[in-house]
Design a protein around this motif. Structure first.
Motif, PDB file in Angstrom:
ATOM      1  N   SER A  68       0.814  -1.215   0.000  1.00 27.96           N
ATOM      2  CA  SER A  68       0.000   0.000   0.000  1.00 27.96           C
ATOM      3  C   SER A  68       0.849   1.266   0.000  1.00 27.96           C
ATOM      4  O   SER A  68       0.391   2.342  -0.390  1.00 27.96           O
ATOM      5  CB  SER A  68      -0.938   0.010   1.215  1.00 27.96           C
ATOM      6  N   LEU A  69       2.113   1.148   0.446  1.00 27.24           N
ATOM      7  CA  LEU A  69       3.039   2.288   0.433  1.00 27.24           C
ATOM      8  C   LEU A  69       3.995   2.239  -0.750  1.00 27.24           C
ATOM      9  O   LEU A  69       4.962   3.003  -0.815  1.00 27.24           O
ATOM     10  CB  LEU A  69       3.840   2.328   1.738  1.00 27.24           C
ATOM     11  N   GLY A  70       3.733   1.325  -1.688  1.00 26.40           N
ATOM     12  CA  GLY A  70       4.616   1.183  -2.841  1.00 26.40           C
ATOM     13  C   GLY A  70       5.945   0.551  -2.494  1.00 26.40           C
ATOM     14  O   GLY A  70       6.949   0.789  -3.173  1.00 26.40           O
ATOM     15  N   LEU A  71       5.970  -0.289  -1.465  1.00 29.99           N
ATOM     16  CA  LEU A  71       7.234  -0.838  -0.961  1.00 29.99           C
ATOM     17  C   LEU A  71       7.245  -2.359  -0.977  1.00 29.99           C
ATOM     18  O   LEU A  71       7.704  -3.002  -0.037  1.00 29.99           O
ATOM     19  CB  LEU A  71       7.500  -0.335   0.468  1.00 29.99           C
ATOM     20  N   ASP A  72       6.737  -2.958  -2.040  1.00 27.27           N
ATOM     21  CA  ASP A  72       6.821  -4.404  -2.210  1.00 27.27           C
ATOM     22  C   ASP A  72       8.096  -4.711  -2.996  1.00 27.27           C
ATOM     23  O   ASP A  72       8.093  -4.807  -4.222  1.00 27.27           O
ATOM     24  CB  ASP A  72       5.582  -4.927  -2.935  1.00 27.27           C
ATOM     25  N   LEU A  73       9.216  -4.851  -2.271  1.00 27.74           N
ATOM     26  CA  LEU A  73      10.540  -4.941  -2.895  1.00 27.74           C
ATOM     27  C   LEU A  73      11.173  -6.300  -2.629  1.00 27.74           C
ATOM     28  O   LEU A  73      10.848  -6.989  -1.653  1.00 27.74           O
ATOM     29  CB  LEU A  73      11.453  -3.844  -2.355  1.00 27.74           C
ATOM     30  N   SER A  74      12.118  -6.665  -3.498  1.00 32.46           N
ATOM     31  CA  SER A  74      12.909  -7.870  -3.264  1.00 32.46           C
ATOM     32  C   SER A  74      13.960  -7.599  -2.186  1.00 32.46           C
ATOM     33  O   SER A  74      14.256  -6.437  -1.867  1.00 32.46           O
ATOM     34  CB  SER A  74      13.592  -8.312  -4.559  1.00 32.46           C
ATOM     35  N   VAL A  75      14.529  -8.683  -1.657  1.00 30.43           N
ATOM     36  CA  VAL A  75      15.580  -8.524  -0.644  1.00 30.43           C
ATOM     37  C   VAL A  75      16.751  -7.730  -1.208  1.00 30.43           C
ATOM     38  O   VAL A  75      17.300  -6.839  -0.553  1.00 30.43           O
ATOM     39  CB  VAL A  75      16.037  -9.907  -0.135  1.00 30.43           C
ATOM     40  N   GLY A  76      17.150  -8.039  -2.452  1.00 35.17           N
ATOM     41  CA  GLY A  76      18.247  -7.304  -3.077  1.00 35.17           C
ATOM     42  C   GLY A  76      17.917  -5.833  -3.268  1.00 35.17           C
ATOM     43  O   GLY A  76      18.778  -4.965  -3.095  1.00 35.17           O
ATOM     44  N   HIS A  77      16.649  -5.558  -3.599  1.00 34.39           N
ATOM     45  CA  HIS A  77      16.218  -4.177  -3.792  1.00 34.39           C
ATOM     46  C   HIS A  77      16.184  -3.425  -2.465  1.00 34.39           C
ATOM     47  O   HIS A  77      16.569  -2.250  -2.384  1.00 34.39           O
ATOM     48  CB  HIS A  77      14.836  -4.175  -4.451  1.00 34.39           C
ATOM     49  N   TRP A  78      15.713  -4.083  -1.412  1.00 31.67           N
ATOM     50  CA  TRP A  78      15.736  -3.472  -0.080  1.00 31.67           C
ATOM     51  C   TRP A  78      17.170  -3.104   0.317  1.00 31.67           C
ATOM     52  O   TRP A  78      17.420  -2.052   0.907  1.00 31.67           O
ATOM     53  CB  TRP A  78      15.146  -4.420   0.955  1.00 31.67           C
ATOM     54  N   ALA A  79      18.122  -3.998   0.003  1.00 32.74           N
ATOM     55  CA  ALA A  79      19.522  -3.722   0.349  1.00 32.74           C
ATOM     56  C   ALA A  79      20.050  -2.510  -0.404  1.00 32.74           C
ATOM     57  O   ALA A  79      20.754  -1.665   0.158  1.00 32.74           O
ATOM     58  CB  ALA A  79      20.384  -4.953   0.058  1.00 32.74           C
ATOM     59  N   ALA A  80      19.683  -2.398  -1.701  1.00 32.40           N
ATOM     60  CA  ALA A  80      20.187  -1.296  -2.523  1.00 32.40           C
ATOM     61  C   ALA A  80      19.520   0.028  -2.187  1.00 32.40           C
ATOM     62  O   ALA A  80      20.178   1.072  -2.136  1.00 32.40           O
ATOM     63  CB  ALA A  80      19.991  -1.618  -4.004  1.00 32.40           C
ATOM     64  N   GLU A  81      18.207   0.003  -1.956  1.00 28.30           N
ATOM     65  CA  GLU A  81      17.467   1.251  -1.716  1.00 28.30           C
ATOM     66  C   GLU A  81      17.432   1.627  -0.239  1.00 28.30           C
ATOM     67  O   GLU A  81      17.453   2.807   0.111  1.00 28.30           O
ATOM     68  CB  GLU A  81      16.019   1.108  -2.225  1.00 28.30           C
ATOM     69  N   GLY A  82      17.343   0.607   0.634  1.00 24.30           N
ATOM     70  CA  GLY A  82      17.168   0.867   2.055  1.00 24.30           C
ATOM     71  C   GLY A  82      18.466   0.908   2.834  1.00 24.30           C
ATOM     72  O   GLY A  82      18.832   1.934   3.417  1.00 24.30           O
ATOM     73  N   LEU A  83      19.196  -0.208   2.827  1.00 28.49           N
ATOM     74  CA  LEU A  83      20.422  -0.271   3.624  1.00 28.49           C
ATOM     75  C   LEU A  83      21.465   0.734   3.135  1.00 28.49           C
ATOM     76  O   LEU A  83      22.170   1.354   3.938  1.00 28.49           O
ATOM     77  CB  LEU A  83      20.988  -1.692   3.591  1.00 28.49           C
ATOM     78  N   LEU A  84      21.568   0.902   1.823  1.00 29.68           N
ATOM     79  CA  LEU A  84      22.564   1.853   1.315  1.00 29.68           C
ATOM     80  C   LEU A  84      22.192   3.297   1.628  1.00 29.68           C
ATOM     81  O   LEU A  84      23.047   4.182   1.568  1.00 29.68           O
ATOM     82  CB  LEU A  84      22.761   1.687  -0.192  1.00 29.68           C
ATOM     83  N   ALA A  85      20.925   3.546   1.981  1.00 27.79           N
ATOM     84  CA  ALA A  85      20.563   4.899   2.428  1.00 27.79           C
ATOM     85  C   ALA A  85      21.308   5.248   3.712  1.00 27.79           C
ATOM     86  O   ALA A  85      21.680   6.409   3.934  1.00 27.79           O
ATOM     87  CB  ALA A  85      19.054   4.999   2.643  1.00 27.79           C
ATOM     88  N   VAL A  86      21.542   4.243   4.570  1.00 23.73           N
ATOM     89  CA  VAL A  86      22.332   4.462   5.795  1.00 23.73           C
ATOM     90  C   VAL A  86      23.772   4.796   5.422  1.00 23.73           C
ATOM     91  O   VAL A  86      24.383   5.715   5.975  1.00 23.73           O
ATOM     92  CB  VAL A  86      22.274   3.218   6.701  1.00 23.73           C
ATOM     93  N   PHE A  87      24.313   4.048   4.455  1.00 18.53           N
ATOM     94  CA  PHE A  87      25.679   4.309   3.986  1.00 18.53           C
ATOM     95  C   PHE A  87      25.809   5.735   3.447  1.00 18.53           C
ATOM     96  O   PHE A  87      26.764   6.458   3.756  1.00 18.53           O
ATOM     97  CB  PHE A  87      26.031   3.285   2.895  1.00 18.53           C
ATOM     98  N   PHE A  88      24.839   6.166   2.648  1.00 18.52           N
ATOM     99  CA  PHE A  88      24.906   7.511   2.069  1.00 18.52           C
ATOM    100  C   PHE A  88      24.594   8.586   3.098  1.00 18.52           C
ATOM    101  O   PHE A  88      25.047   9.730   2.958  1.00 18.52           O
ATOM    102  CB  PHE A  88      23.975   7.614   0.861  1.00 18.52           C
ATOM    103  N   LEU A  89      23.833   8.267   4.128  1.00  7.96           N
ATOM    104  CA  LEU A  89      23.641   9.208   5.228  1.00  7.96           C
ATOM    105  C   LEU A  89      24.980   9.497   5.912  1.00  7.96           C
ATOM    106  O   LEU A  89      25.334  10.653   6.172  1.00  7.96           O
ATOM    107  CB  LEU A  89      22.636   8.647   6.238  1.00  7.96           C
ATOM    108  N   VAL A  90      25.748   8.442   6.182  1.00  9.60           N
ATOM    109  CA  VAL A  90      27.077   8.617   6.782  1.00  9.60           C
ATOM    110  C   VAL A  90      27.991   9.375   5.821  1.00  9.60           C
ATOM    111  O   VAL A  90      28.766  10.239   6.230  1.00  9.60           O
ATOM    112  CB  VAL A  90      27.672   7.248   7.161  1.00  9.60           C
ATOM    113  N   ALA A  91      27.896   9.075   4.515  1.00 10.18           N
ATOM    114  CA  ALA A  91      28.704   9.796   3.525  1.00 10.18           C
ATOM    115  C   ALA A  91      28.352  11.278   3.506  1.00 10.18           C
ATOM    116  O   ALA A  91      29.234  12.140   3.388  1.00 10.18           O
ATOM    117  CB  ALA A  91      28.494   9.194   2.137  1.00 10.18           C
ATOM    118  N   GLY A  92      27.061  11.601   3.638  1.00  7.02           N
ATOM    119  CA  GLY A  92      26.644  12.998   3.684  1.00  7.02           C
ATOM    120  C   GLY A  92      27.194  13.721   4.905  1.00  7.02           C
ATOM    121  O   GLY A  92      27.608  14.882   4.825  1.00  7.02           O
TER     122      GLY A  92
END
Length: 412
Positions: A68-92
């Motif tokens: 319903s939130l447009g977040l029906d993602l694969s595990v690999g997609h969650w890693a690329a879009e979600g977990l890497l957001a933490v990495f880029f937050l630290v980079a910022g």
């Protein structure tokens, strides 16, 4: 002539004690994270090329989320879009620190690493475009060989080095910060599929509220964590790669301490999230991104298809020549000069080390090549190019390390 020499600014310069401590802390975390990242990549390669390869693909492609939130993602997609957001937050956060209180705060100090990093992105892209134009391939993957994986590079440097100058590591860290900024801009500008205005406006409003809370000196993770998740969801649904939300929030965090404050919000957040990013987020992304076939046929495609070959040449040849030429040109034609502790041979070895693309290069490969077959070949090219760059850098820097070790023994 003597007066103009005195007016030049050396890089890396000698930093005040708090800045040296911050750099040292970051280097230690990235080095350990790089070793974890290496282990995750090896597990992915072994798993994807084992009799249990089907299980690897099943786990990577398994979907879950909140449709319903447009977040029906694969595990690999969650890693690329979600977990890497933490990495880029630290980079910022690290980028903001460098711009406000670090090595990039003064134009004269920033000239050498900025020019080196820009050339280290432009030349690999040019090498890729040349290789694909000669071979008759597509030009869509020009950004893949532009990235440097600082965690992997520092892990290799830690294995090689015992006597190399500490300024070499500081140079690499600053170079990678500028490189990350380039990757962030490329993802935001060139890999935005289709803009959905309403969610994107909501994300911008969330970022404005985030900034206001910072200006009002509001503290407490219970304010920022839910707001950050909302911004991330809206950014994703707005059509912009969700990692950009992480960068934006990192840049908005206050870096300068108030009077009587032991640590700024950026310092506290970075201290909290850096181990999570280096030890969990990036290795899990690598686990689900680096699992590519290394059969003879697949490896043959890397060196016979123009796109994968362009990635390998861009990482190994383009990065090395681009960074070295950029640093030399900056030292030759600007007020910046190389730190006397470093020789140009050290910079050349460091430039080769920066050819380790890995994390961000794999991400850019997924974005540039959604086609599964070609995407797998490009991923294999990123791994081969990163391995070749690490071996070349090890050869060059080990020779420099032996020289510095002999000098140290003579002095002591």
């Amino acid at each position: 002539m003597a007066g103009s020499h005195r007016s030049r600014v050396q890089f890396p310069d000698v930093l005040p004690l708090p800045e040296r401590q911050a750099v040292t802390c970051a280097l230690r975390t990235e080095t350990v994270g790089g070793l974890v990242l290496l282990a995750a990549a090896l597990v992915a390669l072994v798993w994807a090329n084992s009799p249990w390869a089907g299980a690897y693909e099943h786990v990577r492609d398994f979907h879950f989320g909140v449709p319903s939130l447009g977040l029906d993602l694969s595990v690999g997609h969650w890693a690329a879009e979600g977990l890497l957001a933490v990495f880029f937050l630290v980079a910022g956060i690290e980028l903001k620190r460098e711009l406000v209180v670090g090595s990039l705060r003064a134009p004269a100090m920033a000239a050498l690493p900025v020019v080196a990093a820009v050339c280290g992105m432009a030349v690999p892209a040019g090498v890729y475009l040349l290789a694909t134009s000669v071979g008759g391939g597509g030009t869509g993957g020009w950004a893949v060989p532009m990235a440097t994986d600082i965690a992997f590079a520092l892990a290799i440097l830690a294995v090689i080095s015992t006597h190399l100058p500490a300024t070499l590591r500081a140079f690499l860290l600053t170079l990678a910060v500028v490189d990350d900024l380039g990757a962030i801009l490329i993802i935001a500008v060139f890999y935005t599929a289709g803009i959905n205005v309403l969610p994107l406006c909501g994300a911008l409003a969330g970022l404005a509220l985030f900034s206001l809370l910072q200006r009002l000196r509001v503290t407490g993770w219970w304010w920022y964590a839910p707001l950050g998740v909302v911004i991330w969801v809206l950014t994703y649904n707005g059509g912009v790669h969700a990692t950009v939300a992480g960068v934006a929030m990192g840049l908005l965090l206050r870096t300068v301490r108030d009077e009587g404050e032991q640590a700024s919000p950026a310092e506290r957040t970075g201290h909290l999230l850096h181990p999570l990013s280096a030890g969990i987020a990036v290795p899990l992304f690598a686990l689900f991104a680096a699992g590519v076939s290394v059969s003879p046929d697949a490896l043959g495609e890397v060196f016979t298809s123009p796109e994968p070959l362009g990635v390998v040449l861009g990482l190994v040849v383009g990065k090395t020549l681009g960074i070295f030429a950029g640093a030399y040109l900056a030292a030759r034609f600007t007020h910046a000069r190389l730190n006397p502790d470093l020789a140009w041979a050290d910079v050349f070895g460091l430039a080769a080390l920066a050819g380790i693309g890995f994390t961000v290069a794999l991400l850019l490969g997924e974005l540039a090549f959604p086609d599964a077959a070609l995407g797998e070949h490009v991923k294999a090219a990123v791994l081969i190019g990163s391995l070749a760059a690490s071996l070349l850098a090890a050869l060059l820097l080990r020779r420099r390390n032996r020289l510095y070790r002999s000098l140290h023994e003579e002095e002591t």
